[in-house]
Design a protein around this motif. Structure first.
Motif, mmCIF file in Angstrom:
data_model
loop_
_atom_site.group_PDB
_atom_site.id
_atom_site.type_symbol
_atom_site.label_atom_id
_atom_site.label_comp_id
_atom_site.label_asym_id
_atom_site.label_seq_id
_atom_site.Cartn_x
_atom_site.Cartn_y
_atom_site.Cartn_z
ATOM 1 N N PHE A 215 0.828 -1.197 0.000
ATOM 2 C CA PHE A 215 0.000 0.000 0.000
ATOM 3 C C PHE A 215 0.872 1.260 0.000
ATOM 4 N N THR A 216 0.388 2.287 -0.702
ATOM 5 C CA THR A 216 1.006 3.604 -0.598
ATOM 6 C C THR A 216 0.646 4.182 0.767
ATOM 7 N N ILE A 217 1.639 4.763 1.435
ATOM 8 C CA ILE A 217 1.456 5.238 2.806
ATOM 9 C C ILE A 217 1.674 6.739 2.876
ATOM 10 N N LEU A 218 0.814 7.417 3.612
ATOM 11 C CA LEU A 218 0.964 8.846 3.882
ATOM 12 C C LEU A 218 1.183 9.026 5.380
ATOM 13 N N ILE A 219 2.381 9.479 5.752
ATOM 14 C CA ILE A 219 2.724 9.678 7.162
ATOM 15 C C ILE A 219 2.460 11.128 7.521
ATOM 16 N N LEU A 220 1.648 11.337 8.533
ATOM 17 C CA LEU A 220 1.232 12.674 8.949
ATOM 18 C C LEU A 220 1.778 12.983 10.334
ATOM 19 N N GLY A 221 2.229 14.209 10.537
ATOM 20 C CA GLY A 221 2.734 14.588 11.855
ATOM 21 C C GLY A 221 3.474 15.900 11.810
ATOM 22 N N GLU A 222 3.630 16.491 12.970
ATOM 23 C CA GLU A 222 4.324 17.769 13.073
ATOM 24 C C GLU A 222 5.808 17.615 12.750
ATOM 25 N N THR A 223 6.463 18.728 12.526
ATOM 26 C CA THR A 223 7.900 18.724 12.284
ATOM 27 C C THR A 223 8.638 18.154 13.488
ATOM 28 N N THR A 333 4.150 14.414 5.293
ATOM 29 C CA THR A 333 3.925 15.853 5.292
ATOM 30 C C THR A 333 3.525 16.323 6.683
ATOM 31 N N ASN A 334 3.814 17.599 6.975
ATOM 32 C CA ASN A 334 3.312 18.215 8.199
ATOM 33 C C ASN A 334 2.154 19.167 7.890
#
Length: 522
Positions: A215-223, A333-334
């Protein structure tokens, strides 16, 4: 009888189908039947550094450390010997596991019995096995020949693990350029995801689950939360782990070169294209490509990335030839990409292609219980970089660190600990142990160090005598400034930073209180 039982269990496990972690833990548990240790550690040698691969009876933070031979004389002696070494109970050499035993009642507790075995494989040193005990007589009864047999069987276990691992590995990575890129990435890689909070446990479970897929994964979170570490962990748990994982920061890409970096170009495709160039997708073929800061990618390049995800095809800039690639894509991305889509700065169709499996990485302020473990890890890293003997973070400093909000997350914690260890080492010259106290971290956190009992007691005593509030406040201010100046060796600028004041304001206050003469630096 227990000696023979131990040997029987170890010999049986040599032929059993076990994972590396289970194999090593069963080994240490079997040895405990015959060896009355309080802690045991199995360490693997890499160059001149020993890294724990299994332990029993040690605090969890011990597994996050590495031990350089030249920094730990006992380990160096064990490595240099051809047979087991039992250290004298009155040995002055520091034990590498002082303060790390689970049974320790103090932060630093000196171990009284230490037995170490060099582990050899084809006459080459591959690691050491170390037993520690508080009882100074714990290992005196053990036959030397028996301990030697234990060391040989432990070496055989390591060899068995490596043989099994070798059978699972794929062929060597292809291409000189890909190898060079991989070396660069390995230097940036950092370490395993550290933490024991519910957030981290859930994160590890998500990683293990999604890593099995493509699966393509999108990791989200602050810097600064460690999104790249998450991406590398997914790759390392996937079936592609023996293929390249390449990294590209989209925010650092000049708009004119973004397409070339991703897909490559042919000679003469544009001004400055003096030779063919292979793009990241082609280099990562069979492996993983991690695109960090995906929200910064230009819109025209987003359209071509979408085609690659949908069709598995790339086209070099200036070429009409289509090339098929097999790449697992991970992005991070943040930014709030849904808002970017609404604003028209990010393609909706690309967002949905990237968001097949989103992973949210919690900010450090939401998993404060991980701060002490991370702080200890970064302190040990700073100790090695600065060549110090031993570094400890006081409980008061840990409390201050745990209560801080950490807007810069783990990256900020790393920087704060590094600076604090450096500052603490400069003020504790000649001592074997460098202690990081609240005074060394409070300036970075823009908070005052906690008040000490010694600062408050004289003030409280004045209050009990029925003296006015104004006098009590003045006494407190004098005492606090004097103690802060003493901690900072009379440095007014440093004292002002610790107190969260402007230096000129501190000068004026000290002059008014009679601590400093007007117009002088004292």
């Amino acid at each position: 009888m227990k000696l023979l039982e131990t040997l029987s269990i170890i010999a049986h496990d040599l032929t059993a189908v076990l994972g590396a972690e289970d194999r090593y833990q069963r080994l240490l548990e079997a040895l405990h039947l015959a060896i009355p240790y309080d802690s045991a550690a199995l360490l693997r040698l890499e160059n001149d550094t020993l890294a724990p691969i299994a332990a029993k009876g040690l605090k969890p933070k011990a597994m996050a450390r590495v031990f350089r031979r030249k920094d730990h004389p006992r380990l160096d002696i064990i490595c240099g010997s051809s047979q087991p070494t039992l250290f004298s109970s009155d040995s002055k050499l520091p034990d590498p596991f002082d303060g790390l035993l689970d049974i320790d009642l103090e932060s630093v507790h000196h171990i009284h019995a230490c037995l170490g075995c060099p582990l050899l494989m084809r006459e080459q040193l591959v690691g050491v096995l170390v037993f520690d005990a508080i009882d100074s007589t714990a290992f005196r009864h053990l036959p030397k020949q028996y301990v030697q047999v234990i060391a040989s069987l432990t070496s055989a276990q390591i060899q068995t693990v490596e043989l099994f691992s070798a059978l699972e590995k794929e062929a060597e990575r292809q291409g000189l350029l890909a190898s060079d890129l991989m070396r660069d990435i390995q230097q940036q890689r950092g370490h395993e995801i550290l933490g024991a909070s519910a957030h981290i446990k859930r994160l590890r479970q998500e990683i293990e689950l999604v890593a099995k897929s493509d699966f393509t994964i999108l990791i989200l979170g602050e810097t600064g939360v460690g999104k790249e570490l998450v991406a590398r962990s997914v790759h390392n748990h996937s079936r592609r782990r023996d293929k390249p994982m390449l990294y590209l920061n989209c925010a650092a890409l000049p708009t004119a070169l973004a397409e070339s970096e991703l897909f490559g170009h042919v000679k003469g495709a544009f001004t400055g294209a003096v030779s063919d160039r292979t793009g990241k997708f082609a280099l990562a073929d069979g492996g993983t490509l991690f695109l960090d800061e995906i929200g910064e990618l230009p819109l025209d390049v987003q359209a071509k990335l979408l085609r690659t995800i949908q069709e598995g095809e790339i086209q070099r800039v200036g070429s009409e030839k289509i090339q098929h690639v097999d790449v697992r894509l991970i992005t991070a991305t943040n930014r709030d990409l849904e808002q970017e889509v609404a604003a028209g700065t990010f393609r909706a169709d690309l967002y949905h292609r990237l968001n097949v499996y989103p992973i949210n990485v919690a900010p450090l302020r939401e998993r404060r219980e991980d701060v002490p473990l991370l702080a200890d890890f970064f302190a040990e890293k700073a100790r090695i970089n600065l060549g110090l003997h031993q570094v400890r973070i006081s409980e008061e400093a840990l409390d201050l660190l745990t209560r801080y909000a950490w807007p810069g997350n783990v990256r900020e914690l790393d920087n704060v600990i590094s600076r604090s260890v450096l500052k603490a080492s400069a003020t504790q010259l000649g001592g074997k142990e460098v202690t990081v106290t609240p005074a060394f971290v409070s300036g970075d956190l823009n908070v005052q160090a906690p008040l000490t009992r010694s600062a408050l007691e004289p003030v409280l005593a004045i209050g009990r005598q029925g003296i006015s509030l104004k006098a009590v406040v003045k006494a407190y201010e004098i005492r606090l400034i004097k103690e802060t100046l003493e901690r900072n060796q009379g440095n007014w600028a440093a004292a002002a930073r610790e107190l969260g004041m402007n230096r000129s304001n501190l000068h004026n206050l000290a002059t008014r209180l009679g601590i400093r003469k007007k117009g002088t630096g004292r």
